[in-house]
Design a protein around this motif. Structure first.
Motif, PDB file in Angstrom:
ATOM      1  N   GLN A 226      -8.138   7.928   0.852  1.00 38.80           N
ATOM      2  CA  GLN A 226      -7.048   8.531   1.612  1.00 38.80           C
ATOM      3  C   GLN A 226      -5.759   8.580   0.791  1.00 38.80           C
ATOM      4  O   GLN A 226      -5.039   9.576   0.807  1.00 38.80           O
ATOM      5  N   CYS A 227      -5.472   7.512   0.070  1.00 35.39           N
ATOM      6  CA  CYS A 227      -4.266   7.497  -0.778  1.00 35.39           C
ATOM      7  C   CYS A 227      -4.348   8.564  -1.868  1.00 35.39           C
ATOM      8  O   CYS A 227      -3.347   9.206  -2.198  1.00 35.39           O
ATOM      9  N   LEU A 228      -5.537   8.775  -2.440  1.00 36.94           N
ATOM     10  CA  LEU A 228      -5.707   9.806  -3.456  1.00 36.94           C
ATOM     11  C   LEU A 228      -5.514  11.200  -2.852  1.00 36.94           C
ATOM     12  O   LEU A 228      -4.888  12.075  -3.470  1.00 36.94           O
ATOM     13  N   LEU A 229      -6.031  11.411  -1.639  1.00 40.79           N
ATOM     14  CA  LEU A 229      -5.840  12.702  -0.966  1.00 40.79           C
ATOM     15  C   LEU A 229      -4.365  12.958  -0.682  1.00 40.79           C
ATOM     16  O   LEU A 229      -3.863  14.075  -0.879  1.00 40.79           O
ATOM     17  N   LEU A 230      -3.656  11.936  -0.249  1.00 43.23           N
ATOM     18  CA  LEU A 230      -2.229  12.096   0.015  1.00 43.23           C
ATOM     19  C   LEU A 230      -1.444  12.285  -1.279  1.00 43.23           C
ATOM     20  O   LEU A 230      -0.399  12.942  -1.275  1.00 43.23           O
ATOM     21  N   SER A 231      -1.934  11.732  -2.381  1.00 40.34           N
ATOM     22  CA  SER A 231      -1.290  11.970  -3.678  1.00 40.34           C
ATOM     23  C   SER A 231      -1.440  13.428  -4.089  1.00 40.34           C
ATOM     24  O   SER A 231      -0.511  14.026  -4.634  1.00 40.34           O
ATOM     25  N   ILE A 232      -2.618  14.007  -3.814  1.00 41.57           N
ATOM     26  CA  ILE A 232      -2.806  15.437  -4.079  1.00 41.57           C
ATOM     27  C   ILE A 232      -1.890  16.262  -3.177  1.00 41.57           C
ATOM     28  O   ILE A 232      -1.282  17.251  -3.613  1.00 41.57           O
ATOM     29  N   ALA A 233      -1.764  15.833  -1.923  1.00 39.56           N
ATOM     30  CA  ALA A 233      -0.897  16.560  -0.995  1.00 39.56           C
ATOM     31  C   ALA A 233       0.553  16.538  -1.450  1.00 39.56           C
ATOM     32  O   ALA A 233       1.307  17.489  -1.187  1.00 39.56           O
ATOM     33  N   GLU A 234       0.971  15.472  -2.129  1.00 46.12           N
ATOM     34  CA  GLU A 234       2.357  15.383  -2.603  1.00 46.12           C
ATOM     35  C   GLU A 234       2.709  16.527  -3.554  1.00 46.12           C
ATOM     36  O   GLU A 234       3.875  16.896  -3.681  1.00 46.12           O
ATOM     37  N   CYS A 235       1.713  17.094  -4.219  1.00 47.24           N
ATOM     38  CA  CYS A 235       1.973  18.209  -5.135  1.00 47.24           C
ATOM     39  C   CYS A 235       2.531  19.422  -4.407  1.00 47.24           C
ATOM     40  O   CYS A 235       3.140  20.298  -5.030  1.00 47.24           O
ATOM     41  N   GLY A 236       2.316  19.486  -3.102  1.00 43.67           N
ATOM     42  CA  GLY A 236       2.833  20.612  -2.344  1.00 43.67           C
ATOM     43  C   GLY A 236       4.349  20.688  -2.327  1.00 43.67           C
ATOM     44  O   GLY A 236       4.918  21.776  -2.159  1.00 43.67           O
TER      45      GLY A 236
ATOM     46  N   ILE B  54       0.832  -1.205   0.000  1.00 38.32           N
ATOM     47  CA  ILE B  54       0.000   0.000   0.000  1.00 38.32           C
ATOM     48  C   ILE B  54       0.864   1.252   0.000  1.00 38.32           C
ATOM     49  O   ILE B  54       0.614   2.205  -0.757  1.00 38.32           O
ATOM     50  N   LEU B  55       1.911   1.272   0.817  1.00 33.28           N
ATOM     51  CA  LEU B  55       2.775   2.451   0.888  1.00 33.28           C
ATOM     52  C   LEU B  55       3.514   2.678  -0.426  1.00 33.28           C
ATOM     53  O   LEU B  55       3.658   3.822  -0.881  1.00 33.28           O
ATOM     54  N   SER B  56       3.995   1.603  -1.038  1.00 32.26           N
ATOM     55  CA  SER B  56       4.682   1.747  -2.325  1.00 32.26           C
ATOM     56  C   SER B  56       3.734   2.240  -3.405  1.00 32.26           C
ATOM     57  O   SER B  56       4.077   3.120  -4.201  1.00 32.26           O
ATOM     58  N   THR B  57       2.530   1.686  -3.422  1.00 33.62           N
ATOM     59  CA  THR B  57       1.544   2.108  -4.412  1.00 33.62           C
ATOM     60  C   THR B  57       1.177   3.573  -4.226  1.00 33.62           C
ATOM     61  O   THR B  57       1.056   4.327  -5.198  1.00 33.62           O
ATOM     62  N   ARG B  58       1.005   3.990  -2.970  1.00 36.91           N
ATOM     63  CA  ARG B  58       0.666   5.394  -2.696  1.00 36.91           C
ATOM     64  C   ARG B  58       1.761   6.329  -3.168  1.00 36.91           C
ATOM     65  O   ARG B  58       1.498   7.380  -3.758  1.00 36.91           O
ATOM     66  N   SER B  59       3.016   5.954  -2.930  1.00 40.70           N
ATOM     67  CA  SER B  59       4.133   6.798  -3.357  1.00 40.70           C
ATOM     68  C   SER B  59       4.188   6.931  -4.871  1.00 40.70           C
ATOM     69  O   SER B  59       4.408   8.025  -5.411  1.00 40.70           O
ATOM     70  N   ILE B  60       3.988   5.824  -5.557  1.00 44.22           N
ATOM     71  CA  ILE B  60       4.039   5.854  -7.024  1.00 44.22           C
ATOM     72  C   ILE B  60       2.878   6.673  -7.580  1.00 44.22           C
ATOM     73  O   ILE B  60       3.055   7.475  -8.507  1.00 44.22           O
ATOM     74  N   ILE B  61       1.667   6.499  -7.020  1.00 48.42           N
ATOM     75  CA  ILE B  61       0.511   7.276  -7.483  1.00 48.42           C
ATOM     76  C   ILE B  61       0.752   8.767  -7.259  1.00 48.42           C
ATOM     77  O   ILE B  61       0.462   9.607  -8.124  1.00 48.42           O
ATOM     78  N   GLY B  62       1.304   9.112  -6.083  1.00 47.00           N
ATOM     79  CA  GLY B  62       1.587  10.518  -5.804  1.00 47.00           C
ATOM     80  C   GLY B  62       2.596  11.113  -6.763  1.00 47.00           C
ATOM     81  O   GLY B  62       2.432  12.248  -7.235  1.00 47.00           O
ATOM     82  N   SER B  63       3.640  10.353  -7.077  1.00 52.80           N
ATOM     83  CA  SER B  63       4.653  10.852  -7.999  1.00 52.80           C
ATOM     84  C   SER B  63       4.095  11.006  -9.410  1.00 52.80           C
ATOM     85  O   SER B  63       4.384  11.992 -10.104  1.00 52.80           O
ATOM     86  N   LEU B  64       3.293  10.038  -9.847  1.00 50.27           N
ATOM     87  CA  LEU B  64       2.698  10.139 -11.181  1.00 50.27           C
ATOM     88  C   LEU B  64       1.698  11.294 -11.257  1.00 50.27           C
ATOM     89  O   LEU B  64       1.587  11.953 -12.301  1.00 50.27           O
ATOM     90  N   THR B  65       0.981  11.540 -10.156  1.00 51.14           N
ATOM     91  CA  THR B  65       0.056  12.675 -10.132  1.00 51.14           C
ATOM     92  C   THR B  65       0.805  13.979 -10.350  1.00 51.14           C
ATOM     93  O   THR B  65       0.367  14.841 -11.134  1.00 51.14           O
ATOM     94  N   GLN B  66       1.944  14.129  -9.664  1.00 46.75           N
ATOM     95  CA  GLN B  66       2.744  15.335  -9.862  1.00 46.75           C
ATOM     96  C   GLN B  66       3.281  15.419 -11.284  1.00 46.75           C
ATOM     97  O   GLN B  66       3.223  16.467 -11.936  1.00 46.75           O
ATOM     98  N   LEU B  67       3.805  14.296 -11.762  1.00 43.35           N
ATOM     99  CA  LEU B  67       4.466  14.287 -13.066  1.00 43.35           C
ATOM    100  C   LEU B  67       3.492  14.593 -14.198  1.00 43.35           C
ATOM    101  O   LEU B  67       3.832  15.320 -15.143  1.00 43.35           O
ATOM    102  N   LEU B  68       2.274  14.068 -14.125  1.00 42.51           N
ATOM    103  CA  LEU B  68       1.331  14.170 -15.228  1.00 42.51           C
ATOM    104  C   LEU B  68       0.348  15.322 -15.100  1.00 42.51           C
ATOM    105  O   LEU B  68      -0.121  15.847 -16.117  1.00 42.51           O
ATOM    106  N   LEU B  69       0.011  15.720 -13.876  1.00 40.78           N
ATOM    107  CA  LEU B  69      -1.085  16.670 -13.687  1.00 40.78           C
ATOM    108  C   LEU B  69      -0.679  17.995 -13.054  1.00 40.78           C
ATOM    109  O   LEU B  69      -1.441  18.963 -13.147  1.00 40.78           O
TER     110      LEU B  69
END
Length: 404
Positions: A313-323, A242-257
């Protein structure tokens, strides 16, 4: 901070190269360590000669502008996430090679130093990176003097430095001597750099680092704790996935969006939303625990809702990674000139490291206290952190709209 300030004088390239060498030497020393003291010495050597996190941020800030800096900082965050994901895999699968691959690693050295092989692999990767750095990385600009006469006198030198016919070694030597000679008399006092704009940008970066460290500390504990004490009750392998998936989703969110978000809504608004995303993320922890403990009549039904809430929660933390990228852009924009960007990033690194320690220590202490004393049913830590996030959002709102 010393290495960051030195990079303002002699350039980013030699300091980044020194950091890469320090990583290789430290990791090899770790591989042959047999005592705790030896491990501490290797770690101290790494920390003493490597400040690449701040200096690489400087280099990225110098080689980008407002049109591509979001994508560049997002890519930087993605590379760190990728490294954090691959590092444990290398260490886990290549340690004790005599047990995994007895036909290839049957020598006494692999039995005496069971962690040497993954350390050698990491050192080789760093050596390749050092080679690519030295051959392909070019300084974006040299430190220039504010005096017109000095600019005129150095015109021929700058022309020589830009001559692509120079060998890499000659270019590096000329660059070092020119920047050192031009800059030794221009060292800026630290207090003069701490303008209100710089202090505000640093304060927001430090606050965001505290929130990020707090989530990173409490989420794996929550996922692994039994449901009866306020956790989610997962196995270690599930937590890691779960933690690895969350990190990858957060990074891809930043990279693409992230670039699209910044163009559409503006820097401060995106930073505000990213920081505010921590509030529902923290408040979802008690909801997740409650959803994992349904009434007896519903125990035979599939528990889809808890997993949907965890996904949210993982999606919210992915948005937070953009900070993170937003904070880096504000730090770069706060510098009055690029000549002092390394020093400013060095000043940021010290309180940011302390805030990470404070975030991890405070949230874990509050978690234990909440469970032991049953404060707000054991959920007081999440309410407390939500209030801290609210204060950080107020701090973000004081930033300029465009980061300049």
């Amino acid at each position: 901070m010393f290495w960051s300030h030195l990079s303002d004088i002699i350039g980013r390239k030699p300091i980044i190269a020194l950091g890469v060498v320090a990583i290789s030497v430290s990791i090899l020393r770790l591989g042959v360590s047999t005592t705790f003291l030896a491990v501490v010495v290797s770690r101290c050597f790494f920390n003493g000669f490597n400040n690449n996190e701040a200096i690489i941020r400087c280099a990225v800030g110098e080689m980008t502008d407002e049109s591509n800096s979001p994508a560049a900082f997002a890519l930087l965050q993605f590379s760190w996430t990728l490294g954090q994901s691959l590092g444990p895999l290398i260490g886990g699968y290549l340690s004790h090679p005599g047990s995994w691959f007895p036909e290839l690693f049957s020598g006494n050295i692999w039995l005496e130093y069971p962690y040497l092989l993954p350390c050698v692999v990491v050192a080789v990767i760093n050596t390749v990176g050092l080679w690519v750095l030295w051959l392909r990385f070019n300084e974006v600009s040299l430190i220039s003097s504010t005096s017109n006469s000095r600019k005129d006198n150095s015109c021929q030198t700058q022309t020589l430095l830009r001559d692509e016919s120079n060998s890499p070694a000659a270019f590096a030597l000329l660059q070092f001597s020119w920047t050192l000679g031009q800059s030794l008399g221009q060292l800026v006092k630290i207090r003069s750099l701490l303008t209100p704009r710089v202090v505000l940008a640093i304060a927001n970066f430090v606050a965001f680092s505290l929130l990020h460290a707090a989530v990173a500390a409490v989420q794996p504990l929550f996922l692994a704790m039994p449901v009866s004490v306020g956790g989610f009750g997962l196995q270690p392998a599930q937590v890691g996935l779960i933690l690895s998936t969350r990190s990858i989703i957060g990074s891809l969110t930043q990279l693409l969006l992230l670039g699209f978000f910044l163009r559409k809504f503006g820097l401060r608004r995106v930073f505000t939303v990213a920081t505010a995303s921590f509030i529902p993320a923290f408040l979802l922890f008690p909801i997740l625990n409650i959803s994992q403990d349904p009434p007896p009549v519903n125990r035979d039904t599939p528990l889809i809702i808890p997993w949907l809430l965890l996904l949210l929660q993982c999606l919210l933390l992915s948005i937070a990674e953009c900070g993170y990228a937003c904070a880096c852009i504000y730090i770069t924009g706060s510098a009055r000139d690029k000549q002092n960007l390394g020093t400013i990033n060095g000043l940021t690194q010290i309180p940011m490291s302390l805030s990470r320690l404070a975030g991890e220590a405070s949230v874990t202490f509050m978690l234990g206290l909440s469970i032991e004393k049953r404060l707000l049913g054991g959920y007081a830590v999440y309410v407390f952190m939500s209030f801290v996030v609210y204060l950080c959002v107020l701090l973000v709102r004081r930033l300029p709209r465009d980061g300049c």
